[in-house]
Design a protein around this motif. Sequence first.
Motif, PDB file in Angstrom:
ATOM      1  N   SER A 138      37.220  53.152  46.945  1.00  0.00           N
ATOM      2  CA  SER A 138      38.376  52.351  46.555  1.00  0.00           C
ATOM      3  C   SER A 138      37.913  50.981  46.078  1.00  0.00           C
ATOM      4  O   SER A 138      36.869  50.479  46.516  1.00  0.00           O
ATOM      5  N   PHE A 139      38.687  50.396  45.175  1.00  0.00           N
ATOM      6  CA  PHE A 139      38.385  49.048  44.695  1.00  0.00           C
ATOM      7  C   PHE A 139      38.412  48.058  45.861  1.00  0.00           C
ATOM      8  O   PHE A 139      37.530  47.199  45.980  1.00  0.00           O
ATOM      9  N   SER A 177      35.872  49.397  34.283  1.00  0.00           N
ATOM     10  CA  SER A 177      36.288  48.146  33.629  1.00  0.00           C
ATOM     11  C   SER A 177      36.977  47.196  34.591  1.00  0.00           C
ATOM     12  O   SER A 177      37.817  46.392  34.195  1.00  0.00           O
ATOM     13  N   LEU A 178      36.667  47.314  35.860  1.00  0.00           N
ATOM     14  CA  LEU A 178      37.178  46.500  36.962  1.00  0.00           C
ATOM     15  C   LEU A 178      38.596  46.836  37.392  1.00  0.00           C
ATOM     16  O   LEU A 178      39.077  46.291  38.389  1.00  0.00           O
ATOM     17  N   PHE A 179      39.297  47.741  36.693  1.00  0.00           N
ATOM     18  CA  PHE A 179      40.675  48.021  37.117  1.00  0.00           C
ATOM     19  C   PHE A 179      41.191  49.394  36.712  1.00  0.00           C
ATOM     20  O   PHE A 179      42.318  49.761  37.073  1.00  0.00           O
ATOM     21  N   PRO A 214      45.431  51.937  34.495  1.00  0.00           N
ATOM     22  CA  PRO A 214      45.196  51.008  35.607  1.00  0.00           C
ATOM     23  C   PRO A 214      45.341  51.727  36.946  1.00  0.00           C
ATOM     24  O   PRO A 214      46.315  52.459  37.175  1.00  0.00           O
ATOM     25  N   ALA A 215      44.375  51.535  37.824  1.00  0.00           N
ATOM     26  CA  ALA A 215      44.422  52.192  39.121  1.00  0.00           C
ATOM     27  C   ALA A 215      45.559  51.659  39.981  1.00  0.00           C
ATOM     28  O   ALA A 215      46.122  52.388  40.799  1.00  0.00           O
ATOM     29  N   ASP A 216      45.905  50.407  39.797  1.00  0.00           N
ATOM     30  CA  ASP A 216      47.000  49.780  40.545  1.00  0.00           C
ATOM     31  C   ASP A 216      47.439  48.563  39.733  1.00  0.00           C
ATOM     32  O   ASP A 216      46.597  47.711  39.408  1.00  0.00           O
ATOM     33  N   PRO A 217      48.726  48.442  39.399  1.00  0.00           N
ATOM     34  CA  PRO A 217      49.173  47.277  38.620  1.00  0.00           C
ATOM     35  C   PRO A 217      48.809  45.947  39.261  1.00  0.00           C
ATOM     36  O   PRO A 217      48.595  44.948  38.559  1.00  0.00           O
TER      37      PRO A 217
END
Length: 325
Positions: free
Chosen positions: A179-180, A218-220, A228-231
């Motif tokens: 996870s980020f 790309s960091l997101f 986008p993984a999460d807005p």
Amino acid sequence: MTDEQAVIDWLMDPDESDPAIRWQVMRDLLDAPAEEWQAERARVETHGWGARLLAHQDDDGQWDGGAHFPADYVWGGTEPGQPWTTTSHVLAQLREFGLDPASDRVPRMVRLIGENARWEHDGQPYWEGEVEPCINGLTVANGAYFGVDVTPIVSRLLDERLDDGGWNCDAEYGSVRSSFDTTINVVEGLLQYEQVTGGTDAIREARRSGEEYLLARSLFRRLSSGEPADPRYLAFVHPNRWHYDVLRGLDHFRAAAALTGAAPDSRLGEAIDHVRARRLEDGTWPLDWNPTGRTWFDVDDGEGRPSRWVTLRALRVLRWWDAHH
């Protein structure tokens, strides 16, 4: 066009800003001589936000009676959000503020925490860490910064890396994808450990694999779909606590480059463009949100308002990027 000097003046305002902000502006944006920013940094202990946090410390060295949750916290109760008043979260803020680890009060602080703080998970001694890699990453960052030997926690984190290169607190429940949010906490901790100790090849390789996890996305973005993984990763949050956003990611890569001398990776470009696009007409950046939960005090003027913290981080990230382009 923005008046860059007006933004710097706002960040440096002697009445409205804070030593925690000002010394970093002096070092990272103004290239002030070390003796000047170090003198301002020393004031973190005795003035402003740093002094206010230190004043809330319990006699036993903890904050609010707990390692990660307050002594009076009711599990399953109605309190909105997670409280942020306890030892872990205060240490992280003091580290962000730049409390000098060479301060006379730090050895006693870390000793008392080691003697008295126990993790709510299973009563583990504080500086031995607990089981979640996001919490352990934070503990490594705090411990290394304040001069504690956290090598055993680092070793545990290296063993818990997932096959895709990062970490996930849900791995104990069967998750095999990183996870980020967890990964940023771990790589920040490993970087802080490297900065203090010099690190090892294994630690550097682990940190870089976590960074590659972020860069490949790309960091997101999701690797699978490109969406986008999460807005919220594109919204600016402060204090971050355990939460990820692209500005936190970019600031990590800037800090890593300060240690290694590496040029910015081109895959940071999309996140950089997003940061530029979010700049307000007056040259500042807004606070989009902050995590819900009790705090000792606020360090920003509210959601939707210009944030000195977000602005400082954005300016130094862009300065680093632009120096190489």
